[in-house]
Design a protein around this motif. Sequence first.
Motif, mmCIF file in Angstrom:
data_model
loop_
_atom_site.group_PDB
_atom_site.id
_atom_site.type_symbol
_atom_site.label_atom_id
_atom_site.label_comp_id
_atom_site.label_asym_id
_atom_site.label_seq_id
_atom_site.Cartn_x
_atom_site.Cartn_y
_atom_site.Cartn_z
ATOM 1 N N LEU A 149 -11.468 -4.799 -2.966
ATOM 2 C CA LEU A 149 -11.204 -4.254 -1.643
ATOM 3 C C LEU A 149 -11.553 -2.668 -3.365
ATOM 4 C CD1 LEU A 149 -7.858 -4.000 -0.190
ATOM 5 C CD2 LEU A 149 -10.049 -4.776 0.304
ATOM 6 N N ALA A 150 -11.686 -2.887 -4.464
ATOM 7 C CA ALA A 150 -12.223 -1.622 -4.943
ATOM 8 C C ALA A 150 -14.014 -2.163 -4.776
ATOM 9 C CB ALA A 150 -12.058 -1.605 -6.410
ATOM 10 N N ARG A 163 0.802 -0.980 0.369
ATOM 11 C CA ARG A 163 0.353 0.004 -0.067
ATOM 12 C C ARG A 163 0.380 1.150 0.211
ATOM 13 N NH1 ARG A 163 -2.641 -0.412 5.183
ATOM 14 N NH2 ARG A 163 -0.661 -1.386 5.849
ATOM 15 N N ASN A 193 -7.167 -6.491 -5.119
ATOM 16 C CA ASN A 193 -7.692 -5.663 -5.827
ATOM 17 C C ASN A 193 -9.236 -5.166 -6.008
ATOM 18 O OD1 ASN A 193 -5.013 -4.808 -4.423
ATOM 19 N ND2 ASN A 193 -4.603 -4.222 -6.797
ATOM 20 N N LYS A 235 -4.905 9.605 -2.242
ATOM 21 C CA LYS A 235 -4.857 9.152 -0.657
ATOM 22 C C LYS A 235 -3.876 10.102 -0.132
ATOM 23 C CE LYS A 235 -2.655 5.056 -0.215
ATOM 24 N NZ LYS A 235 -2.630 4.173 0.390
ATOM 25 N N LYS A 276 -15.979 -2.992 -1.800
ATOM 26 C CA LYS A 276 -16.343 -2.855 -0.760
ATOM 27 C C LYS A 276 -16.417 -0.470 -1.575
ATOM 28 C CE LYS A 276 -14.883 -4.138 2.783
ATOM 29 N NZ LYS A 276 -14.116 -4.738 4.047
ATOM 30 N N LEU A 277 -15.439 -0.120 -2.139
ATOM 31 C CA LEU A 277 -15.382 1.629 -2.038
ATOM 32 C C LEU A 277 -16.468 1.687 -2.958
ATOM 33 C CD1 LEU A 277 -11.342 1.866 -2.003
ATOM 34 C CD2 LEU A 277 -13.245 2.294 -0.258
ATOM 35 N N PHE A 319 -5.826 -0.082 -8.094
ATOM 36 C CA PHE A 319 -7.077 -0.700 -8.380
ATOM 37 C C PHE A 319 -8.195 0.146 -10.395
ATOM 38 C CE2 PHE A 319 -8.768 0.220 -3.394
ATOM 39 C CZ PHE A 319 -8.004 -1.291 -3.404
ATOM 40 N N TRP A 351 -12.120 5.703 -6.702
ATOM 41 C CA TRP A 351 -11.447 5.567 -5.742
ATOM 42 C C TRP A 351 -10.788 5.647 -7.299
ATOM 43 C CZ3 TRP A 351 -10.921 1.304 -9.507
ATOM 44 C CH2 TRP A 351 -12.553 1.061 -9.702
ATOM 45 N N ALA A 376 -12.456 -2.045 7.647
ATOM 46 C CA ALA A 376 -11.798 -1.437 6.263
ATOM 47 C C ALA A 376 -12.675 -1.177 5.004
ATOM 48 C CB ALA A 376 -10.455 -2.946 6.001
ATOM 49 N N PHE A 377 -11.951 -0.513 4.076
ATOM 50 C CA PHE A 377 -12.372 -0.062 3.174
ATOM 51 C C PHE A 377 -14.301 0.178 3.129
ATOM 52 C CE2 PHE A 377 -8.576 -1.538 2.137
ATOM 53 C CZ PHE A 377 -8.158 -0.826 0.715
#
Length: 427
Positions: free
Chosen positions: A210-211, A147, A207, A319, A213-214, A260, A255, A247-248
């Motif tokens: 996680l994307a 990260r 990845n 970020k 989730k965002l 991502f 994002w 998280a996320f």
Amino acid sequence: MARIGVIGAGYVGLTTAACFARLGHTVVCADVDEAKVSALSRASVGAHEPRLAELVAEGLGTGRLRFVLGNRAALADVDFVFVCVPTPTGPDGAADLTFVDAVLDEARGTVGPDCVIVIKSTVPAGTTERVAAVIDRPVVSNPEFLREGHAVDDFLRPQRVVVGAPGPRGAAGREAAVRVAELYAGTGAPAIVTDSASAELVKYASNCFLAMKLSYVNSLAELCERVGADVSDVTEGMSLDDRIGGAFLSPGPGWGGSCFPKDTRALLSTAESLDVDFPLLRATIDTNHAQAHRVVGLVRDAVGPLRGARLALLGLTFKAGTDDLRDSPALATATLLAAEGAVLTGYDPCVSADCGPVRVLPSAEEAARDADALVILTEWPEFADLDWEDMASTMTGRSVVDTRNLLPPAKVTEAGFHLVPLGRPTP
């Protein structure tokens, strides 16, 4: 300890080289950029990455780390070669493997017969298998999970090390894969040794999840606004479920970054090329594209027509904790605002040069001077500590759009501002 060659002194390659040297290995890191190699040889690290410059200086001082111009010097007389070159998005959305293939072509006639070639660059499933079929050397996949802003800690204290060799469950090259996993013994991390296609897919799958989730939480935040709910309370309730975690699950302007956007497009391209329908991933990407437009809508609702409006944008990197502007959602939002005629000033702790339509100023206070509205786009903690009464004395307008839910509502509103949060009732 091993002799390691690292090809590419970019974000991943430099971290890999410096951290392996810290673990006691002897590392030579090569790059084709003469100015970069010269700077790194003097321990001058341009990237904003905590502890990285310190480790580079340490490695140079102990003699365990050196930098060379050109790849061949990093390919000779080493036990392992780590390929850490870019895999940008091609015109069709697939990963462009031009740089990877060029390095591997060079390695074919240079490395020793027992040298293990390790592909750390993010590559589509099947790449290592393809390479192994034409290179008479052990080849394994060892994807990175670094990260930005936490790269050194992620390398030295990883949650897992994944290594894959061609063949079912890595049968053909399992010995080479185990040797690579042993390089990380000093980290104490669990190692997963598998087939190369699975290892390659772990990176993309992680990845993209996680994307997803965002994108999910950004849609959830919009729903919260419509029904009068508070997305922070909703996500807190969700996060206490061990199956979900927290998280996320923070809404934002979208994002971005170096991974991502590239990895979601690449995985979708792979799925489509194999006739696998992946509507969830497609929706993840589409939702993110729409998020910048939604933020512009919030700004428009707050200040009215945007033509001629003076807007101060706080935060430009993708970020906090990094100087990376690649695929930054802040800049995507800025582009849309400028297209509607807004006049943009901005401030970011790690950005000094103007960015596209944004005139960058040396402080948040200067960026906000005479502004009709202020928009928080990156979650730099220092923005929460601004003197809001002082900000009010220099601004023309009184609207603050906080796309990160970073600001203390009471302080902002007590200073006379109209605060527009994301997914929360307006104070």
